[in-house]
Design an enzyme around this catalytic site. Structure first.
Site, short mmCIF file in Angstrom:
data_model
loop_
_atom_site.label_atom_id
_atom_site.label_comp_id
_atom_site.label_asym_id
_atom_site.label_seq_id
_atom_site.Cartn_x
_atom_site.Cartn_y
_atom_site.Cartn_z
CE LYS A 95 -52.81 -60.60 16.44
NZ LYS A 95 -52.64 -61.86 15.72
N GLY A 195 -66.58 -72.78 13.81
CA GLY A 195 -66.09 -71.68 12.96
C GLY A 195 -65.54 -72.22 11.66
CB VAL A 196 -66.83 -73.38 8.63
CG1 VAL A 196 -66.73 -74.73 9.30
CG2 VAL A 196 -68.26 -72.83 8.72
N GLY A 197 -64.65 -70.33 8.83
CA GLY A 197 -64.18 -69.19 8.04
C GLY A 197 -63.00 -69.64 7.20
CG HIS A 198 -60.35 -66.70 5.58
ND1 HIS A 198 -60.94 -65.65 6.25
CD2 HIS A 198 -60.37 -66.37 4.27
CE1 HIS A 198 -61.29 -64.72 5.37
NE2 HIS A 198 -60.96 -65.13 4.17
#
Ligand code: NAD
Length: 367
Positions: A95, A195-198
């Site tokens: 990472k 969380g409603v991102g991608h």
């Protein structure tokens, strides 16, 4: 080098010196990079390369201090080792994190310099997008190194991995329902998505289409409005997401949201989402969930769609083979539940044990 699981007992201990943080997690290599000209400053952590080159996204974040950045990259790269191993792909765990400085421009020179640092590792670390980076950023990075995935389709890559990640999470979530009810139907099930991102947005779509009743929270108003416009969901206050009377809590925002305080509030019987490192302390909270009878789908197991997609780019896998690897998430999640039950250990521990077993076997065969 060993990735033995008793590291779980020490992994939450923060040490004040660098090796004190690195050693308990058994990283192979940690590279600190610094470029005065562009202001680029960050860390690449290579956790384990027994199965193949380490791969993991590059995150750019406003870290409060350098020790937080190191801690993040160490935990995330270790998670990547387990993620690739349990998914049956030949990649190790790595990472990169970049310490954001609001005064610094993230221009072409900045990302090209990052690409040069990645290239200096000669393929031992392959980068990709993560929080704060994108397929567009990767198309700049690729001008300096071939060790990059998550490129845009126009540049020969596979594009945004989020839809495939969301599909894998959905399969993992269905496996949880199957385990508890004998059927994997989501009809009428209540799910709280944080969380409603991608990933979260696409997951909501799958859930709604399967007849689930969905509650959502986000701190980004635009993302919240987009999901509420597209789907029949109930919007709740970010801090109230843990108190919803639901069957499933699905963390799709940040790590460490499953902790002593939130577990006491959760009313669900299943936790399954995309966020990395959901358990604040995996040596403690895995057991708390087991005792409380909450079924936990290990995040690195069910959110592996993204890394599988990157693997497709590295090895030019067909779409069919890629889909097959993602579909396996369903049966592997059920396998982990069986292992957890028969050994009476938390699902997280069962999943880590399986991932470590594959690495240890590969090491033995290689020797
Ligand atoms: P994203 O940045 O697109 O979406 C995250 C969303 O969470 C944002 O809308 C953000 O506003 C929201 N959020 C942040 N803090 C919040 C809070 N306290 N309460 C509610 N909402 C909050 O990221 P993403 O690509 O959708 O990824 C989501 C998670 O899944 C991340 O943890 C990521 O590391 C993990 N993940 C993503 C992928 C992938 O393919 N994108 C793969 C594996 C794991």
């Amino acid at each position: 080098m060993s990735v033995e699981t008793n590291e779980m007992k020490t992994v939450e201990k923060r040490e004040s010196n660098v090796f004190g943080m690195v050693e308990p997690m058994n990283h192979e290599q940690v590279m600190f990079f610094n470029d005065k000209e562009t202001g680029l400053k960050g860390i690449i952590a290579i956790h384990n390369t027994v199965l193949g080159p380490s791969l993991g996204g590059c995150r750019i974040w406003n870290y409060e201090n350098e020790s937080d950045a190191l801690w993040d990259v160490l935990r995330l790269s270790r998670g990547m080792t387990f993620k690739s191993s349990i998914s049956g792909i030949n990649l190790g765990g790595g990472k990169a994190v970049i310490i954001n400085n609001p005064k610094i421009k993230h221009d072409e020179a900045f990302w090209r310099r990052f690409g040069k640092f990645v290239d200096s590792l000669n393929g031992k670390y392959i980068t990709a997008e993560d929080v704060g980076t994108s397929t567009e950023v990767m198309s700049i990075v690729m001008q300096e190194t071939k060790h990059v995935t998550g490129k845009p389709q126009s540049a020969g890559g596979t594009g945004d991995p989020s839809p495939i990640t969301a599909h894998g999470v959905f399969l993992g979530l269905k496996a949880c329902v199957k385990e508890l009810t004998g059927s994997d139907s989501l009809e009428g099930k209540k799910v709280a998505v944080q969380g409603v991102g991608h990933v979260g947005h696409t997951l909501v779509k799958h859930l709604v289409e399967s007849g689930a009743k969905v509650f959502v929270s986000d701190i980004n108003q635009a993302n919240l409005e987009a999901v509420a416009k597209a789907h029949p969901v109930t919007v709740v206050n970010p801090n109230e997401i843990y108190d919803q009377d639901v069957d499933i809590y699905s963390p799709c925002a940040l790590g460490a949201t499953v902790n002593t305080e939130t577990i006491a509030r959760l009313k669900c019987s299943i936790i399954a989402g995309s966020a990395n490192n959901q358990l604040a302390d995996e040596g403690v909270h895995g057991h708390t969930l087991l005792d409380k009878g909450i079924l936990f789908a290990p995040d690195f197991l069910i959110n592996a769609g993204g890394v599988i997609n990157c693997y497709r780019e590295v090895h030019s896998l067909s779409l069919e083979k890629t889909q097959e690897l993602v579909e396996n998430i369903y049966s592997r999640t059920l396998d982990i539940f069986r292992k957890s039950k028969s050994e009476n250990i938390p699902t997280q521990e069962a999943a880590i044990n399986l991932a470590v077993e594959r690495i240890e076997n590969a090491k033995k065969n290689r020797n």
